[in-house]
Design an enzyme around this catalytic site. Structure first.
Site, short mmCIF file in Angstrom:
data_model
loop_
_atom_site.label_atom_id
_atom_site.label_comp_id
_atom_site.label_asym_id
_atom_site.label_seq_id
_atom_site.Cartn_x
_atom_site.Cartn_y
_atom_site.Cartn_z
N HIS A 1 -10.16 11.79 20.12
CA HIS A 1 -9.42 12.12 21.54
C HIS A 1 -9.97 13.49 22.08
O HIS A 1 -10.82 13.95 21.36
CB HIS A 1 -7.78 11.96 21.52
CG HIS A 1 -7.28 12.94 20.66
ND1 HIS A 1 -6.80 12.71 19.37
CD2 HIS A 1 -7.33 14.31 20.68
CE1 HIS A 1 -6.33 13.83 18.63
NE2 HIS A 1 -6.40 14.58 19.58
N LYS B 1 -2.98 13.73 27.28
CA LYS B 1 -1.97 12.45 27.31
C LYS B 1 -1.68 11.68 28.41
O LYS B 1 -1.48 12.67 29.48
CB LYS B 1 -0.62 13.24 26.41
CG LYS B 1 -0.68 13.69 25.08
CD LYS B 1 -0.54 12.72 24.21
CE LYS B 1 -0.27 13.28 22.75
NZ LYS B 1 -1.05 12.30 21.69
N THR B 2 -1.53 10.79 28.33
CA THR B 2 -1.20 9.97 29.78
C THR B 2 0.03 9.09 29.40
O THR B 2 0.43 8.91 28.06
CB THR B 2 -2.04 9.03 30.32
OG1 THR B 2 -2.38 7.98 29.45
CG2 THR B 2 -3.35 9.72 30.38
N GLN C 1 -7.19 21.39 1.83
CA GLN C 1 -8.10 21.70 2.87
C GLN C 1 -8.46 23.05 2.33
O GLN C 1 -9.91 23.29 2.65
CB GLN C 1 -7.42 22.05 4.35
CG GLN C 1 -8.03 22.35 5.46
CD GLN C 1 -7.66 22.36 6.73
OE1 GLN C 1 -6.58 21.67 6.89
NE2 GLN C 1 -7.96 22.91 7.73
N THR D 1 -6.80 10.16 12.06
CA THR D 1 -5.48 9.85 12.23
C THR D 1 -5.45 8.85 13.04
O THR D 1 -4.20 8.10 13.41
CB THR D 1 -4.57 11.10 12.87
OG1 THR D 1 -5.26 11.35 14.01
CG2 THR D 1 -4.42 11.92 11.93
N LYS E 1 0.51 19.40 26.01
CA LYS E 1 -0.72 19.04 25.11
C LYS E 1 -1.67 18.31 26.13
O LYS E 1 -1.15 17.09 27.05
CB LYS E 1 -0.60 18.18 23.96
CG LYS E 1 -1.47 18.59 22.90
CD LYS E 1 -1.19 17.74 21.62
CE LYS E 1 -1.22 18.36 20.44
NZ LYS E 1 -0.55 17.77 19.09
N LYS F 1 3.89 19.91 13.09
CA LYS F 1 4.49 18.53 13.20
C LYS F 1 5.91 18.59 13.10
O LYS F 1 6.41 19.46 12.04
CB LYS F 1 3.98 17.42 12.32
CG LYS F 1 2.72 17.11 12.71
CD LYS F 1 2.65 15.83 13.60
CE LYS F 1 1.03 15.64 14.25
NZ LYS F 1 0.60 16.58 15.15
N ARG G 1 4.02 12.48 9.36
CA ARG G 1 3.36 11.36 9.98
C ARG G 1 3.67 10.29 8.88
O ARG G 1 3.85 10.06 7.82
CB ARG G 1 1.80 11.75 9.62
CG ARG G 1 1.65 12.89 10.73
CD ARG G 1 0.17 13.09 10.21
NE ARG G 1 -0.10 14.47 10.89
CZ ARG G 1 -0.90 14.44 11.91
NH1 ARG G 1 -1.40 13.48 12.45
NH2 ARG G 1 -1.56 15.77 12.18
N ASP H 1 -3.85 25.45 15.51
CA ASP H 1 -2.92 25.10 14.48
C ASP H 1 -3.56 25.09 13.14
O ASP H 1 -2.52 24.73 12.10
CB ASP H 1 -2.26 23.53 14.80
CG ASP H 1 -3.44 22.52 15.23
OD1 ASP H 1 -4.49 22.92 15.16
OD2 ASP H 1 -3.30 21.29 15.03
N HIS I 1 -10.06 16.58 19.82
CA HIS I 1 -11.33 16.42 19.08
C HIS I 1 -12.34 16.92 19.97
O HIS I 1 -13.49 17.63 19.44
CB HIS I 1 -11.65 14.99 18.45
CG HIS I 1 -10.68 14.55 17.75
ND1 HIS I 1 -9.99 13.50 17.76
CD2 HIS I 1 -9.97 15.26 16.61
CE1 HIS I 1 -8.94 13.40 17.01
NE2 HIS I 1 -8.98 14.20 15.87
#
Length: 408
Positions: free
Chosen positions: A46, A231-232, A172, A41, A228, A83, A87, A193, A49
RNA sequence: GGGAGGGUUCCCGAGCGGCCAAAGGGGGCAGACUGUAAAUCUGUUAUCUACGAUUUCGAUGGUUCGAAUCCAUCUCCUCCCA
């Protein structure tokens, strides 16, 4: 030797599991081939992962064989799980590019030598599927009623769900089937998820192959406030050093909330669990020190020991007044520019401390900008050669952002 | 295919001809307090060649002295009917 299942459990990885007893037995008995999928994605992995990679590493250490499945095919569709909105569809080129980036990064964490792990890309089988054949072979096994009642579609039932995304689960599931046939893959792991998607694959294999396979999901990395993690303000914390420098990466963990220290140590480092518990139980100055250990350990795994050490030294130099300031991030300016004089707002911008001059100006007005430890009083201030200390300058915005200015 | 409602600044969400760079909240940033934590309080939050100028309210074109607000076309989304 300890069963890897127990290790994962005591470290707090496991969220849901399909058949606890069987899985535990299986993992204790023989070498199990399992897979985790990564959809491309973005152009870098990140922190989320990273957690999955840690699981893989633990499993691999216990002798099991991971399959890293990169989603060159599923990435063309996009997973609707969890989501709120669809996306953005990515172009083929972007997907391919991201897939390659992922492969490169992942190979740093997992040992692929001697068949100890397998790298696969579902583009290899998904992209050339024949629609009608696929429907007849795979589609028959799925009940739309059941799929619609799946938790992962709940939010989307209100806001709308396209057929494109609806098919994600089937794709999947098919992946699992292919990997099962090709590599005798017996387990699929993933973030919590992914539960519905994993169950879909298990069902499919049971129905079409008559075989039992297993699934396990891991807790999502969230902060104690339920957000989550990773994240910043400036976006995600990436594993790619180009996108998130080792220093920033280190700082992220160094600044983690007290309540999250133990969880992160358990999930994101290889420190023995007893040590993790001991560090997590500390208070005040102790817990603060535990964060330094966390930051170092995580940075070490992701960027290597040398980079971790540099980040640590830079940090000690800034916040502890000792250590080597050479490792603090820097930007370079030309001496002729400095000769001419550089406005403080421009310098703040060049240093990357703000994204616009307006913001830089505000920061100065609010007393948030320091040059060589002295508050800059006016945004009209012009930086000149006499601001150099030992040939460089230290520019600071707020309490935590530091950049050295060097001359070239 | 028919009908209804909607797309507003980082996000949510007001505004419905001038007083709108646009209320309020969230988030971010800065300041105070601290342990580079949390909580709390204060300020701030489009850009710039900065008491002024420029660009923003899905896109384009129009009406008007003047539009986020009115009209037309397009586009995307949600809901209802088929």
């Amino acid at each position: 030797m300890k069963n890897v299942f127990d290790i994962l459990q005591e470290r707090g990885f496991i969220a849901q599991i399909t058949h606890e007893e069987e899985v535990k037995r299986l993992l204790g008995e023989k070498r199990v081939t399992f897979y985790i999928g990564f959809d491309p994605t973005a152009d870098s992995l990140h922190v989320g992962h990273f957690l999955q990679l840690m699981v893989m590493a633990h499993m691999q250490q216990a002798g099991h064989r991971p399959i890293v499945l990169v989603g060159g095919g599923t990435g063309m569709v996009g997973d609707p799980s969890g989501k709120n909105d669809m996306r953005k569809m990515m172009t083929k080129d972007i997907v391919e590019y991201n897939v390659n980036r992922f492969k490169m990064q992942i190979s740093k964490f997992i040992d692929f030598s001697d068949d100890k792990a397998i790298m696969a890309d579902n583009a290899d089988w998904l992209l050339e599927l024949n629609y009608v054949e696929f429907l007849r072979e795979v589609g028959v096994h799925f009940s739309v009623n059941r799929m619609l009642s799946a938790d992962c579609f709940k939010t989307r039932m209100e806001k709308g769900l396209t057929f494109l995304e609806f098919n994600y689960m089937i794709m999947q599931s098919y992946d699992f089937l292919v990997l099962n046939r090709k590599y005798d893959c017996q387990m699929q792991l993933g973030g919590d998820d992914q539960w519905s998607n994993i169950l879909g694959g298990m069902d499919l294999i049971r129905k079409s192959e008559g075989k039992s396979v297993y699934g396990m999901t891991f807790t999502l990395l969230t902060t104690s406030e339920g957000k989550k993690m990773g994240k910043t303000e400036s976006g995600a914390v990436w594993l790619d050093a180009e996108k998130t420098s080792p220093y920033e990466f280190y700082q992220y963990w160094r600044n983690i909330s007290d309540n999250d220290v133990e969880k992160c140590l358990a999930l994101l480092t290889f420190l023995p669990i007893d040590e993790v518990k001991r560090l997590g139980a500390l208070e005040d100055a102790g817990i603060n020190e535990a964060k330094a250990i966390l930051a170092f350990e995580v940075t070490k795994i992701v960027h290597g020991e040398a980079e971790a050490f540099k980040a640590k030294e830079a940090t000690e130099s800034i916040f502890g007044g000792k250590g080597n300031s050479d490792n603090i991030p820097f930007v370079e300016i030309s001496s002729s520019d400095l000769e001419a004089g550089i406005k403080i707002t421009d310098l703040v911008l060049i240093a990357g401390l703000t994204t616009s001059k307006s913001e830089a100006r505000r920061a100065v007005q609010q007393g948030g900008v320091l040059l060589n430890d002295n508050k800059v009083s006016s945004f009209d201030y012009v930086v000149r050669a006499n601001d150099l200390v030992d040939g460089q300058m230290m520019l600071q915005k707020g309490k935590k952002s530091f950049v050295r200015i060097k001359l070239i």
